[in-house]
Design a protein around this motif. Structure first.
Motif, PDB file in Angstrom:
ATOM      1  N   VAL A  22       0.770  -1.204   0.046  1.00 16.44           N
ATOM      2  CA  VAL A  22      -0.299  -0.038  -0.064  1.00 16.44           C
ATOM      3  C   VAL A  22       0.985   1.322  -0.027  1.00 16.44           C
ATOM      4  CG1 VAL A  22      -1.837   1.277   1.271  1.00 16.44           C
ATOM      5  CG2 VAL A  22      -1.875  -1.179   1.156  1.00 16.44           C
ATOM      6  N   GLY A  23       0.911   1.959  -0.953  1.00 14.88           N
ATOM      7  CA  GLY A  23       1.579   3.167  -1.090  1.00 14.88           C
ATOM      8  C   GLY A  23       0.799   4.640  -0.743  1.00 14.88           C
ATOM      9  N   ASP A  24       1.327   5.676  -1.011  1.00 13.03           N
ATOM     10  CA  ASP A  24       0.578   7.107  -0.839  1.00 13.03           C
ATOM     11  C   ASP A  24       0.043   7.563  -2.146  1.00 13.03           C
ATOM     12  OD1 ASP A  24       1.426   6.793   1.988  1.00 13.03           O
ATOM     13  OD2 ASP A  24       3.338   7.336   1.360  1.00 13.03           O
ATOM     14  N   HIS A  25      -0.320   6.953  -3.091  1.00 10.12           N
ATOM     15  CA  HIS A  25      -0.796   7.405  -4.301  1.00 10.12           C
ATOM     16  C   HIS A  25      -2.152   8.098  -3.999  1.00 10.12           C
ATOM     17  CE1 HIS A  25      -1.696   7.721  -8.638  1.00 10.12           C
ATOM     18  NE2 HIS A  25      -2.816   7.200  -8.325  1.00 10.12           N
ATOM     19  N   VAL A  26      -2.171   9.448  -4.686  1.00  9.45           N
ATOM     20  CA  VAL A  26      -3.189  10.284  -4.649  1.00  9.45           C
ATOM     21  C   VAL A  26      -4.089  10.200  -5.956  1.00  9.45           C
ATOM     22  CG1 VAL A  26      -4.286  12.352  -4.170  1.00  9.45           C
ATOM     23  CG2 VAL A  26      -2.336  11.782  -2.802  1.00  9.45           C
TER      24      VAL A  26
END
Length: 241
Positions: A22-26
């Motif tokens: 899980v990344g921090d992609h917006v």
């Protein structure tokens, strides 16, 4: 016909390792179309008041490499997910990657559930499962096995002690979805297992399922089953598990 019903090619991969982080992609789609999304969800809530705009996880950059399936996930709101789905998946850079437990009785019957009228997929007939959420994340890893166990318990009342989970998964690709399916073998014949789950549902104040459906052959397929479900059932009934 809704976007989720449009026939798409289906590919089934047998894998033993899920590498999901899980990344921090917006999500630009959610930001740029916020007003439209909120209006769409308000309309859906007017039709189904129990819909809740919680947090869910969507995937991107899926990759199959032999027995491995890897992808990056990011968090978004359910309203954005529903709009993306209902509008025909306009952002092709993301996909709906979710886990499901394929409950198989001792006599070979496959147990599916009919989604309740208050759910986002009312009337559809599925395996037990659903879109992952932040509670399925551990140290930035998405634990699909835990997601499946949670969904199976919530929908059918069956706990991990009630079944034997297969060592592998089948990832079913169909358009903008990847369903990660795992066979769960229960030491109980189909009719008895169906009655057991129905008893559990009758005790629930707001059960996710409105019914239980057994599949023993293609004659038991229903029009309300999505194509990825019937494609996998066809393979399973042929003994390819």
């Amino acid at each position: 016909m809704s976007a989720v019903d449009v026939p798409v090619p289906v590919t089934i991969h047998r894998v033993t390792n899920l590498d999901l982080w899980v990344g921090d992609h917006v999500w630009p789609f959610a930001d740029k179309r916020r007003e439209e999304i909120d209006a769409h969800f308000a309309q859906r809530q007017a039709e189904q008041p129990k819909l809740w705009n919680g947090r869910v996880l969507l995937g991107r950059q899926p990759r199959f490499d032999g027995v491995y399936f890897s992808a990056e996930y990011f968090e978004t709101d359910f309203a954005s997910f529903m709009a993306w789905r209902d509008w025909g998946f306009p952002d092709v850079s993301v996909f709906n990657g979710f886990g499901m437990g394929v409950i198989r009785a001792s006599d070979g019957a496959i147990v599916l559930g009919v989604m309740g009228p208050h759910t986002a997929n009312a009337g559809k007939v599925y395996f037990a499962g659903g879109t992952p959420d932040p509670s399925d994340v551990r140290n930035r890893r998405l634990e699909i096995a835990s997601s499946v166990a949670r969904e199976v318990k919530e929908e059918t009342g069956l706990s991990r002690l009630d079944y034997h989970a297969a060592d592998h998964w089948h990832c079913v690709e169909a358009g903008s979805l990847v369903a990660m399916l795992r066979v769960l073998d229960v030491d109980q014949p189909g009719d008895a297992l169906k009655a057991r789950i129905e008893t559990f549902l009758a005790r629930e104040a707001h059960p996710e399922l409105s019914g239980v459906h057994l599949v023993r052959s293609k004659a038991d397929f229903l029009p309300t089953m999505p194509r990825f479900v019937t494609a996998y059932l066809t393979m399973l009934l042929h003994g390819d598990d």
